[in-house]
Design an enzyme around this catalytic site. Structure first.
Site, PDB file in Angstrom:
ATOM      1  N   HIS A   1       1.626   4.311  -2.936  1.00 24.98           N
ATOM      2  CA  HIS A   1       1.656   5.768  -2.793  1.00 24.98           C
ATOM      3  C   HIS A   1       2.875   6.355  -3.500  1.00 24.98           C
ATOM      4  CE1 HIS A   1      -1.797   6.157  -0.333  1.00 24.98           C
ATOM      5  NE2 HIS A   1      -1.292   5.626   0.763  1.00 24.98           N
TER       6      HIS A   1
ATOM      7  N   GLU B   1      -6.205   6.882  -0.991  1.00 22.06           N
ATOM      8  CA  GLU B   1      -6.269   5.654  -0.207  1.00 22.06           C
ATOM      9  C   GLU B   1      -6.938   4.532  -0.998  1.00 22.06           C
ATOM     10  OE1 GLU B   1      -4.827   4.902   2.601  1.00 22.06           O
ATOM     11  OE2 GLU B   1      -3.968   6.930   2.633  1.00 22.06           O
TER      12      GLU B   1
ATOM     13  N   HIS C   1       0.838  -1.198   0.000  1.00 25.77           N
ATOM     14  CA  HIS C   1       0.000   0.000   0.000  1.00 25.77           C
ATOM     15  C   HIS C   1       0.874   1.250   0.000  1.00 25.77           C
ATOM     16  CE1 HIS C   1      -3.553   2.448   1.309  1.00 25.77           C
ATOM     17  NE2 HIS C   1      -2.598   3.158   1.902  1.00 25.77           N
ATOM     18  N   GLU C   2       1.919   1.256   0.823  1.00 26.86           N
ATOM     19  CA  GLU C   2       2.812   2.420   0.873  1.00 26.86           C
ATOM     20  C   GLU C   2       3.630   2.539  -0.412  1.00 26.86           C
ATOM     21  OE1 GLU C   2       2.496   4.575   3.229  1.00 26.86           O
ATOM     22  OE2 GLU C   2       1.002   3.289   4.170  1.00 26.86           O
TER      23      GLU C   2
END
Length: 368
Positions: free
Chosen positions: A161, A245, A157-158
């Site tokens: 980003h 998100e 997930h990071e």
């Protein structure tokens, strides 16, 4: 509106709000207040006054240069401030978390971010960065709370980003929320002095003592101009963060091929983290985290805890299903939306749908 267009539109609003913020301060302290004070003196002396309030105290090229400098300062200090409390550890960073981040970065085809594992029991994970680099900060509490697949999903997930190039954007956006709120609070110093004088800081008392007329004028004439900026800044941060998100969740699911691992990781974080405070000055900072919790800073450890073995896939699916069917916890992190993140329930439901699509695609032999 597509995701990219929505992000560009909100980013345009954010840059415009930054410019308006700088111009409002220049006009308020360079034209409005001097004009009111000087105009009042001239009026009492001569009975007439002529003041041009529809101007700036500097030329337009200078004003644009100041706006650009303000944005650059946010880019620089936003990164430094968030990482100010994370001290690097002496020793080799070749631990399991760093190796996982390296592998995920290779899969996503992005430059490998730096990794800092902070020695703290609070489960937290966030990414900060600039145009040329990024740093993923993970706490030992997060490593202990999640199993191997969940931790991999959170790190993916990071990484998403970083791949989506929104790390820098959110780092400077969160700083502007704080700057705008502090400016508005500073403009309301006179009101706070009357309402609760005992709560004033030492610098606030000094400002009242030495600059009482300016403080009073600022409250009457400048505070009404500035009140809108924290609200707009919070809206921009919320809109950007909600969109990013969802996009990062979907990208993490694609990178790992295991949407339910991220879903159960979100459930664990929702169940183990406290309800966040509603202070606007901390709301923007929480936008950097995977869930709306405070970014944790502190001493880095070179020896993170041992990562737990993955949970059985069927048990993971059962947990997600049970949670969605009625075990959703109350509160901003669990059931409701926060200022910076969409509700966990919506994120988990989307990940569950992605898992179903992947299962269907695998059964039919087609690409998801």
């Amino acid at each position: 509106m597509s995701f990219r267009r929505r992000i560009c539109a909100v980013l345009g609003v954010f840059v415009a709000v930054n410019a308006a913020f700088v111009l409002a301060l220049l006009w308020a302290y360079g034209v409005l207040l001097p004009g009111i004070v000087g105009g009042t003196i001239v009026y009492f002396q001569h009975g007439t006054v002529g003041i041009d309030f529809l101007r700036l105290p500097v030329s337009w090229p200078t004003a644009l240069l100041l706006v650009a400098a303000f944005l650059a300062a946010q880019l620089y200090y936003g990164y430094r401030r968030v990482l100010a409390g994370t001290r690097g550890a002496d020793g080799d960073a070749e631990h399991a978390v760093a190796r996982t981040v390296r592998r995920l970065a290779m899969i996503a085809d992005v430059p490998e971010p730096a990794v800092r594992v902070v020695d703290d029991t609070e489960p937290s994970c966030y990414t900060v960065g600039r145009l040329t680099d990024a740093t993923i900060v993970v706490t030992t509490g997060l490593v202990e709370a999640l199993d191997a697949e969940e931790l991999e999903a959170v790190l993916a997930h990071e990484i998403a980003h970083v791949a989506n190039r929104d790390v820098t954007l959110m780092t400077i956006t969160t700083l502007f929320v704080e700057i705008a709120d502090r400016a508005y609070r500073g403009a309301r110093l006179a009101r706070r002095a009357l309402a609760d004088p005992d709560a004033l800081s030492q610098s606030g008392r000094a400002a009242l003592y030495w600059f009482l007329p300016l403080v009073a004028l600022t409250y009457v004439f400048v505070a009404p101009i500035l009140w809108v900026f924290p609200t707009i800044a919070a809206w921009a941060t919320r809109t950007l963060s909600h969109a990013r998100e969802f996009a990062a969740d979907a990208a993490a699911a694609r990178i790992t091929g295991n949407p339910l691992a991220l879903a159960t990781a979100l459930l664990t974080l929702a169940e183990t983290t406290p309800t966040p405070a509603t202070d606007l000055r901390t709301t923007g900072i929480r936008a950097l985290c995977i869930t709306p919790i405070e970014p944790v800073t502190g001493a880095e450890t070179a020896s993170p805890p041992r990562i737990r073995r993955p949970t059985d896939g069927e048990k993971r699916r059962e947990r997600v299903t049970a949670w969605l069917e009625g075990a959703t916890p109350a509160g901003p992190i669990g059931g409701g939306a926060s200022e910076t993140h969409p509700p966990v329930e919506r994120r988990v439901r989307r990940l569950s749908e992605l898992a179903a699509d992947l299962a269907t695609a695998g059964a039919t032999g087609r690409q998801p």
